[in-house]
Design an enzyme around this catalytic site. Structure first.
Site, short mmCIF file in Angstrom:
data_model
loop_
_atom_site.label_atom_id
_atom_site.label_comp_id
_atom_site.label_asym_id
_atom_site.label_seq_id
_atom_site.Cartn_x
_atom_site.Cartn_y
_atom_site.Cartn_z
N ALA A 34 -16.16 -1.50 13.22
CA ALA A 34 -17.60 -1.71 13.02
C ALA A 34 -18.29 -0.42 12.61
CB ALA A 34 -18.21 -2.27 14.30
N LYS A 116 -9.25 -14.93 8.63
CA LYS A 116 -8.96 -13.59 8.12
C LYS A 116 -8.05 -12.90 9.14
CE LYS A 116 -10.88 -9.49 6.06
NZ LYS A 116 -10.23 -8.49 6.94
N GLU A 174 -0.14 -11.96 4.85
CA GLU A 174 -0.40 -10.97 5.90
C GLU A 174 0.74 -10.93 6.88
OE1 GLU A 174 -3.27 -9.49 5.34
OE2 GLU A 174 -4.05 -8.64 7.21
P1 NAD Z 1 -10.50 -6.17 4.46
O1 NAD Z 1 -9.50 -6.06 5.55
O2 NAD Z 1 -11.91 -6.30 4.87
O3 NAD Z 1 -10.13 -7.39 3.49
C1 NAD Z 1 -9.00 -7.44 2.63
C2 NAD Z 1 -7.74 -7.75 3.37
O4 NAD Z 1 -7.88 -8.94 4.13
C3 NAD Z 1 -6.57 -8.10 2.47
O5 NAD Z 1 -5.97 -6.95 1.93
C4 NAD Z 1 -5.66 -8.81 3.43
O6 NAD Z 1 -4.80 -7.89 4.05
C5 NAD Z 1 -6.59 -9.36 4.48
N1 NAD Z 1 -6.56 -10.82 4.66
C6 NAD Z 1 -6.40 -11.43 5.87
N2 NAD Z 1 -6.41 -12.74 5.75
C7 NAD Z 1 -6.55 -13.03 4.42
C8 NAD Z 1 -6.61 -14.24 3.68
N3 NAD Z 1 -6.55 -15.42 4.27
N4 NAD Z 1 -6.77 -14.14 2.34
C9 NAD Z 1 -6.87 -12.94 1.72
N5 NAD Z 1 -6.82 -11.75 2.39
C10 NAD Z 1 -6.66 -11.79 3.72
O7 NAD Z 1 -10.41 -4.99 3.50
P2 NAD Z 1 -9.57 -3.68 3.53
O8 NAD Z 1 -9.96 -3.00 2.29
O9 NAD Z 1 -8.14 -3.95 3.80
O10 NAD Z 1 -10.06 -2.88 4.78
C11 NAD Z 1 -11.32 -2.79 5.21
C12 NAD Z 1 -11.24 -3.03 6.70
O11 NAD Z 1 -10.47 -2.01 7.29
C13 NAD Z 1 -12.59 -3.03 7.30
O12 NAD Z 1 -12.68 -4.02 8.29
C14 NAD Z 1 -12.66 -1.68 7.93
O13 NAD Z 1 -13.46 -1.68 9.07
C15 NAD Z 1 -11.24 -1.38 8.26
N6 NAD Z 1 -11.04 0.05 8.24
C16 NAD Z 1 -11.20 0.68 9.42
C17 NAD Z 1 -11.09 2.05 9.50
C18 NAD Z 1 -11.25 2.73 10.82
O14 NAD Z 1 -11.20 3.94 10.86
N7 NAD Z 1 -11.43 1.99 11.90
C19 NAD Z 1 -10.82 2.79 8.34
C20 NAD Z 1 -10.65 2.10 7.12
C21 NAD Z 1 -10.79 0.73 7.08
#
Ligand code: NAD
Length: 335
Positions: A34, A116, A174
């Site tokens: 978050a 998700k 996933e």
């Molecule tokens: P995301 O996780 O918001 O969305 C894309 C990902 O969703 C896809 O790559 C896939 O792995 C996943 N996914 C799961 N179910 C799916 C489905 N049914 N269909 C399609 N995709 C599905 O985007 P992101 O670019 O991977 O990462 C961003 C997320 O990672 C954010 O929630 C962010 O908070 C987190 N993040 C956290 C930190 C931290 O330091 N805590 C750092 C970087 C990113």
């Protein structure tokens, strides 16, 4: 534009890059999602108001992180992108309106609604029905070769079922760790004084990105397919114009597909799906952080296309934040 806006942008980018490196490369997040999301949105907002500030290397334009050099590299012929987010119904309606305007249509969309899953995205390649390669998403264009590790996941078929299989089929989905396995693994680690994992996502990523597949093999990993990448298919079985039908075909070939996936008609039905899954979230056997709502019609998907790092035809409708900073900071991490 003022010097302070520029400074703010630089600070946000630096901070987000550091968090991303810890999260994607080291599998050791130091802040809750978050908090990352809030900073990300701040940067997005400033860039929207000052488009001249957008650079190709801004975190808002990029997917994940570069693959680790300790693994072999796999180039994705079809990029593995991220997803745009919606955090409330108004943002979801805005997403629907953007698509309707772009397609110049007033007809209700058919949506494929999916949980998700909170794990990591992988692409698994089958040639003539046989698993030949598996890779992480990496930076979307190049991923890490994790073939030996993915082979150890029992739910992933090494050979597709049936006589009619495509010459080439890339399955995207996933890898995640179901809660029962995660809790049991952490309990065992606690008893033997070993380090415990912060959350199932972290555990799945750390377990899969191991150089020694014997370690991955001991971890309770699971896989659900949710998309198709490159294909060379003369069977005709993937010809359907519906994303949902394609997922059902993957299921027929023996690939695990999440049983909560539904095909619905119109925005209101998609919002009902969100509410239903949100209410049942605690009773699911795996962690999710929202639902993904995808336009089901493949021709519409193609017409809508992509922006820098995400498709225009899908949105991650996130659940309210659950994770607390203290939870993350109170535990040690293991990769
Ligand atoms: P995301 O996780 O918001 O969305 C894309 C990902 O969703 C896809 O790559 C896939 O792995 C996943 N996914 C799961 N179910 C799916 C489905 N049914 N269909 C399609 N995709 C599905 O985007 P992101 O670019 O991977 O990462 C961003 C997320 O990672 C954010 O929630 C962010 O908070 C987190 N993040 C956290 C930190 C931290 O330091 N805590 C750092 C970087 C990113």
């Amino acid at each position: 534009m003022s010097q302070s806006v520029l400074q703010q942008v630089q600070q946000l980018r630096q901070q987000l890059e550091q968090y991303s490196y810890q999260y994607y490369v080291l599998d050791e997040p130091t802040v809750p999602d978050a908090q990352y999301d809030t900073l990300y949105r701040q940067l997005q907002q400033i860039e929207q108001e000052n488009p001249e500030l957008i650079t190709a290397d801004s975190p808002t334009q990029r997917v994940g992180a570069a693959p680790l050099s300790k693994f072999g590299q796999v180039a994705h012929t079809i990029p593995m992108l991220s997803l745009d987010n919606a955090f409330d119904a108004a943002e979801f309606h805005a997403f629907c309106k953007r698509m309707a305007d772009r397609l110049d249509t007033v007809q209700a969309f058919s949506f494929c609604c999916e949980p998700k899953l909170d794990g990591l995205a992988v692409s698994i390649r089958y040639e003539n029905g046989v698993l030949v390669q598996a890779a992480t998403r990496g930076d979307g264009y190049t991923g890490e070769d994790i073939t030996s590790n993915v082979r150890t996941i029992r739910a992933v078929p090494l050979k597709l079922k049936g006589d009619k299989v495509p010459a080439v089929l890339e399955v995207r989905g996933e890898v995640f760790m179901p809660l029962a396995g995660f809790n049991a693994m952490n309990e065992k680690a606690r008893q033997s004084g070993e380090k415990i994992f912060a959350n199932p996502r972290n555990a799945a990523a750390g377990s899969l990105r191991q150089l020694d597949p014997k370690i991955s093999a001991q971890r309770p990993l699971m896989f659900y397919a949710y998309a198709v990448g490159a294909i060379d298919d003369a069977t005709g079985l993937l010809d359907s114009q519906s994303h949902y039908q394609r997922l059902m075909q993957l299921k027929d070939w023996g690939l695990p597909v999440c049983p909560e996936i539904r095909l619905v008609s119109g925005a209101e039905a998609a919002l009902d799906y969100y509410q239903d899954i949100l209410q049942r979230r605690a009773s699911l056997s795996y962690e999710i952080d929202g639902v993904v709502i995808k336009v089901a019609d493949l021709a519409q998907q193609q017409a809508l296309g992509f922006v820098a790092r995400a498709p225009r035809w899908a949105i991650a409708f996130k659940f309210p934040a659950q994770e607390m900073l203290t939870t993350l900071l109170d535990v040690e991490f293991q990769v």
